[in-house]
Scaffold this motif. Sequence first.
Motif, PDB file in Angstrom:
ATOM      1  N   GLY A  90       1.291  12.645   1.295  1.00  0.00           N
ATOM      2  CA  GLY A  90       1.676  12.032   2.563  1.00  0.00           C
ATOM      3  C   GLY A  90       1.026  10.676   2.739  1.00  0.00           C
ATOM      4  O   GLY A  90      -0.068  10.429   2.226  1.00  0.00           O
ATOM      5  N   VAL A  91       1.733   9.809   3.450  1.00  0.00           N
ATOM      6  CA  VAL A  91       1.181   8.493   3.765  1.00  0.00           C
ATOM      7  C   VAL A  91       1.524   8.183   5.215  1.00  0.00           C
ATOM      8  O   VAL A  91       2.570   8.608   5.718  1.00  0.00           O
ATOM      9  N   SER A  92       0.612   7.473   5.887  1.00  0.00           N
ATOM     10  CA  SER A  92       0.933   7.030   7.254  1.00  0.00           C
ATOM     11  C   SER A  92       0.682   5.529   7.340  1.00  0.00           C
ATOM     12  O   SER A  92      -0.177   4.994   6.642  1.00  0.00           O
ATOM     13  N   THR A  93       1.465   4.860   8.181  1.00  0.00           N
ATOM     14  CA  THR A  93       1.149   3.470   8.515  1.00  0.00           C
ATOM     15  C   THR A  93       1.103   3.370  10.029  1.00  0.00           C
ATOM     16  O   THR A  93       1.647   4.215  10.734  1.00  0.00           O
ATOM     17  N   ILE A 125       5.776  -1.540  11.351  1.00  0.00           N
ATOM     18  CA  ILE A 125       5.846  -1.134   9.954  1.00  0.00           C
ATOM     19  C   ILE A 125       5.953  -2.324   9.003  1.00  0.00           C
ATOM     20  O   ILE A 125       5.425  -2.298   7.896  1.00  0.00           O
ATOM     21  N   ALA A 126       6.655  -3.382   9.429  1.00  0.00           N
ATOM     22  CA  ALA A 126       6.932  -4.514   8.528  1.00  0.00           C
ATOM     23  C   ALA A 126       7.487  -5.664   9.352  1.00  0.00           C
ATOM     24  O   ALA A 126       7.747  -5.519  10.555  1.00  0.00           O
ATOM     25  N   GLY A 127       7.690  -6.820   8.691  1.00  0.00           N
ATOM     26  CA  GLY A 127       8.395  -7.931   9.320  1.00  0.00           C
ATOM     27  C   GLY A 127       9.867  -7.889   8.928  1.00  0.00           C
ATOM     28  O   GLY A 127      10.757  -7.936   9.768  1.00  0.00           O
ATOM     29  N   ALA A 128      10.114  -7.742   7.629  1.00  0.00           N
ATOM     30  CA  ALA A 128      11.495  -7.722   7.124  1.00  0.00           C
ATOM     31  C   ALA A 128      12.041  -6.298   7.142  1.00  0.00           C
ATOM     32  O   ALA A 128      11.371  -5.356   6.707  1.00  0.00           O
ATOM     33  N   LEU A 129      13.261  -6.168   7.611  1.00  0.00           N
ATOM     34  CA  LEU A 129      13.877  -4.840   7.683  1.00  0.00           C
ATOM     35  C   LEU A 129      14.018  -4.228   6.283  1.00  0.00           C
ATOM     36  O   LEU A 129      13.824  -3.023   6.100  1.00  0.00           O
ATOM     37  N   ALA A 130      14.326  -5.066   5.292  1.00  0.00           N
ATOM     38  CA  ALA A 130      14.472  -4.573   3.914  1.00  0.00           C
ATOM     39  C   ALA A 130      13.155  -3.979   3.413  1.00  0.00           C
ATOM     40  O   ALA A 130      13.153  -3.013   2.639  1.00  0.00           O
ATOM     41  N   ASP A 131      12.026  -4.539   3.845  1.00  0.00           N
ATOM     42  CA  ASP A 131      10.728  -3.987   3.435  1.00  0.00           C
ATOM     43  C   ASP A 131      10.532  -2.603   4.061  1.00  0.00           C
ATOM     44  O   ASP A 131      10.057  -1.673   3.401  1.00  0.00           O
ATOM     45  N   ALA A 132      10.883  -2.489   5.331  1.00  0.00           N
ATOM     46  CA  ALA A 132      10.770  -1.180   5.995  1.00  0.00           C
ATOM     47  C   ALA A 132      11.663  -0.160   5.284  1.00  0.00           C
ATOM     48  O   ALA A 132      11.257   0.983   5.040  1.00  0.00           O
ATOM     49  N   ASP A 133      12.872  -0.589   4.916  1.00  0.00           N
ATOM     50  CA  ASP A 133      13.784   0.302   4.178  1.00  0.00           C
ATOM     51  C   ASP A 133      13.137   0.772   2.870  1.00  0.00           C
ATOM     52  O   ASP A 133      13.191   1.956   2.520  1.00  0.00           O
ATOM     53  N   ALA A 134      12.536  -0.186   2.160  1.00  0.00           N
ATOM     54  CA  ALA A 134      11.944   0.143   0.848  1.00  0.00           C
ATOM     55  C   ALA A 134      10.790   1.139   1.020  1.00  0.00           C
ATOM     56  O   ALA A 134      10.629   2.062   0.205  1.00  0.00           O
ATOM     57  N   MET A 135      10.010   0.974   2.080  1.00  0.00           N
ATOM     58  CA  MET A 135       8.862   1.867   2.316  1.00  0.00           C
ATOM     59  C   MET A 135       9.347   3.284   2.633  1.00  0.00           C
ATOM     60  O   MET A 135       8.847   4.271   2.082  1.00  0.00           O
ATOM     61  N   VAL A 136      10.345   3.371   3.515  1.00  0.00           N
ATOM     62  CA  VAL A 136      10.876   4.693   3.887  1.00  0.00           C
ATOM     63  C   VAL A 136      11.533   5.346   2.672  1.00  0.00           C
ATOM     64  O   VAL A 136      11.309   6.527   2.388  1.00  0.00           O
ATOM     65  N   ALA A 137      12.306   4.551   1.917  1.00  0.00           N
ATOM     66  CA  ALA A 137      13.029   5.102   0.756  1.00  0.00           C
ATOM     67  C   ALA A 137      12.057   5.574  -0.326  1.00  0.00           C
ATOM     68  O   ALA A 137      12.253   6.636  -0.931  1.00  0.00           O
ATOM     69  N   ALA A 138      10.996   4.806  -0.566  1.00  0.00           N
ATOM     70  CA  ALA A 138      10.036   5.177  -1.624  1.00  0.00           C
ATOM     71  C   ALA A 138       9.443   6.554  -1.338  1.00  0.00           C
ATOM     72  O   ALA A 138       9.210   7.343  -2.265  1.00  0.00           O
ATOM     73  N   CYS A 139       9.205   6.863  -0.086  1.00  0.00           N
ATOM     74  CA  CYS A 139       8.641   8.173   0.270  1.00  0.00           C
ATOM     75  C   CYS A 139       9.728   9.249   0.235  1.00  0.00           C
ATOM     76  O   CYS A 139       9.518  10.340  -0.311  1.00  0.00           O
ATOM     77  N   GLU A 140      10.885   8.914   0.818  1.00  0.00           N
ATOM     78  CA  GLU A 140      11.983   9.887   0.872  1.00  0.00           C
ATOM     79  C   GLU A 140      12.377  10.364  -0.522  1.00  0.00           C
ATOM     80  O   GLU A 140      12.483  11.566  -0.771  1.00  0.00           O
ATOM     81  N   GLU A 141      12.536   9.398  -1.450  1.00  0.00           N
ATOM     82  CA  GLU A 141      12.978   9.732  -2.818  1.00  0.00           C
ATOM     83  C   GLU A 141      12.033  10.704  -3.502  1.00  0.00           C
ATOM     84  O   GLU A 141      12.435  11.485  -4.346  1.00  0.00           O
ATOM     85  N   ARG A 142      10.754  10.609  -3.151  1.00  0.00           N
ATOM     86  CA  ARG A 142       9.754  11.439  -3.843  1.00  0.00           C
ATOM     87  C   ARG A 142       9.324  12.649  -3.016  1.00  0.00           C
ATOM     88  O   ARG A 142       8.379  13.349  -3.382  1.00  0.00           O
ATOM     89  N   GLY A 143       9.956  12.845  -1.865  1.00  0.00           N
ATOM     90  CA  GLY A 143       9.593  13.988  -1.009  1.00  0.00           C
ATOM     91  C   GLY A 143       8.211  13.829  -0.395  1.00  0.00           C
ATOM     92  O   GLY A 143       7.522  14.808  -0.102  1.00  0.00           O
ATOM     93  N   ILE A 144       7.792  12.564  -0.211  1.00  0.00           N
ATOM     94  CA  ILE A 144       6.469  12.301   0.379  1.00  0.00           C
ATOM     95  C   ILE A 144       6.625  12.181   1.898  1.00  0.00           C
ATOM     96  O   ILE A 144       7.537  11.502   2.380  1.00  0.00           O
ATOM     97  N   ALA A 150       0.831  -1.210   0.000  1.00  0.00           N
ATOM     98  CA  ALA A 150       0.000   0.000   0.000  1.00  0.00           C
ATOM     99  C   ALA A 150       0.866   1.262   0.000  1.00  0.00           C
ATOM    100  O   ALA A 150       0.581   2.227  -0.710  1.00  0.00           O
ATOM    101  N   VAL A 151       1.942   1.245   0.775  1.00  0.00           N
ATOM    102  CA  VAL A 151       2.816   2.429   0.839  1.00  0.00           C
ATOM    103  C   VAL A 151       3.507   2.635  -0.508  1.00  0.00           C
ATOM    104  O   VAL A 151       3.574   3.768  -1.016  1.00  0.00           O
ATOM    105  N   LEU A 152       4.000   1.557  -1.116  1.00  0.00           N
ATOM    106  CA  LEU A 152       4.684   1.706  -2.408  1.00  0.00           C
ATOM    107  C   LEU A 152       3.704   2.186  -3.481  1.00  0.00           C
ATOM    108  O   LEU A 152       4.044   3.042  -4.298  1.00  0.00           O
ATOM    109  N   ALA A 153       2.476   1.670  -3.451  1.00  0.00           N
ATOM    110  CA  ALA A 153       1.475   2.103  -4.435  1.00  0.00           C
ATOM    111  C   ALA A 153       1.153   3.587  -4.238  1.00  0.00           C
ATOM    112  O   ALA A 153       1.074   4.349  -5.207  1.00  0.00           O
ATOM    113  N   ALA A 154       0.986   4.007  -2.978  1.00  0.00           N
ATOM    114  CA  ALA A 154       0.654   5.415  -2.698  1.00  0.00           C
ATOM    115  C   ALA A 154       1.810   6.324  -3.114  1.00  0.00           C
ATOM    116  O   ALA A 154       1.597   7.403  -3.680  1.00  0.00           O
ATOM    117  N   ALA A 155       3.044   5.864  -2.849  1.00  0.00           N
ATOM    118  CA  ALA A 155       4.218   6.676  -3.210  1.00  0.00           C
ATOM    119  C   ALA A 155       4.314   6.803  -4.730  1.00  0.00           C
ATOM    120  O   ALA A 155       4.529   7.898  -5.262  1.00  0.00           O
TER     121      ALA A 155
END
Length: 351
Positions: free
Chosen positions: A91-94, A98-117, A80-85
């Motif tokens: 803005g998006v909130s969860t 946040i996740a089970g896998a740390l890499a997934d949490a990284d991907a969610m944070v990065a997807a927003c950061e990269e786009r200024g979300i 949902a976060v990647l789709a919204a980004a």
Amino acid sequence: MKHRVAIFGCGRMGQIYAQAYSTYPDTEIVGISDVNADRLKAVGQRFGVSALFPDIDSLLRETSPDVVAVVCPTKYMKNAVLAAAEFGVKGVSTDKPIAGALADADAMVAACEERGIVYAGGNLQRAMHEVQAAASRVHAGEFGDLEGACVHRFGGEISGGGCQHIAVLRLFTDAEVEEVVAWGTPEEALNGETDEDLIIHGHFQMTSGLSCQVFGTETPRRGVDVWTEDSLISWDWAPPTIYRGFDESGNRLQIDPEYAPYEWNEFSYLTGSIRSFLAAVSGEGEPWITGHDLRQSLEVAIACKQSALLSSAPVKLPLEDRSVSMFPRPYRWLGGDASGKPQSVDDAAGH
Ligand SMILES: NC(=O)c1ccc[n+]([C@@H]2O[C@H](COP(=O)([O-])OP(=O)(O)OC[C@H]3O[C@@H](n4cnc5c(N)ncnc54)[C@H](O)[C@@H]3O)[C@@H](O)[C@H]2O)c1
């Protein structure tokens, strides 16, 4: 102009978000989504929302929201976060965790950061306005330099609920955890797949040089304490208690913290979370709890388990191996319907 809000996940927690977002004068719920069609309909009727969707893609496409509140079970948050980004929301909130896998949490944070979300972190006590006020006073030096910190009762669910502790500790100390030494019990929980029932005792070294004891079980307290030469600031799942100075016998003296009133306090700390989120979306400041904060909490919890499994070897953060994970209990991971605690339609309808 009103913020156009979409809510993804309309269970128990999603309904609290819906209540809050339908109360504030500057927000409008433009659509809601859930995989459970009966609950979705009941929640739509309850909050006067007729735009109902079965998935994140149709919710985004049909409503073009400014912000999306993702309140589904944790397993489905990443998608949902990647789709919204990708859609380009502001803005998006969860919610937590946040996740089970740390890499997934990284991907969610990065997807927003990269786009200024703006990525906000949901209903956490770090966003309680009194917690924020106490932290600001600590940071401003009102009580002097911090000399110590401790976490009480870091156990039961260190990723699911324990992320509250880590988020407050990092706020009060204005530092990250850079090393963990931990002991974990009971054995079955330590070797289990989820964080269920795992109790962690140990020590956190903070990047500021501060040392933090970690008590896994209940001491007289359950939250986070920080102290200076003459003061103790204590968050115990409520507005922080502040002690300053000592009486003739050497006992700490509790002072009136004189917290300012806060509007819409009926939603407790969710209001601090949402109002700071919306302010950030409008260009003012940062959310009081962010996706980054949720990720850091998950990372510390994983590091604790790693250390405990390595006979309390020190584990340095950030963790190099991002493929590691820690799963929350089934209710948080999969939701009530899939874990034997469904919410009835009647309940969802607010009857
Ligand atoms: N911060 C807090 O204080 C707090 C408290 C409770 C729950 N939570 C978190 O909130 C999240 C939701 O918990 P809850 O109590 O609302 O659970 P819940 O089971 O009551 O509700 C979950 C909802 O999500 C829906 N859902 C399930 N799979 C979905 C999917 N793939 N897409 C969209 N919707 C889906 C379900 O149909 C259900 O309506 C969990 O991650 C939980 O850990 C946080």
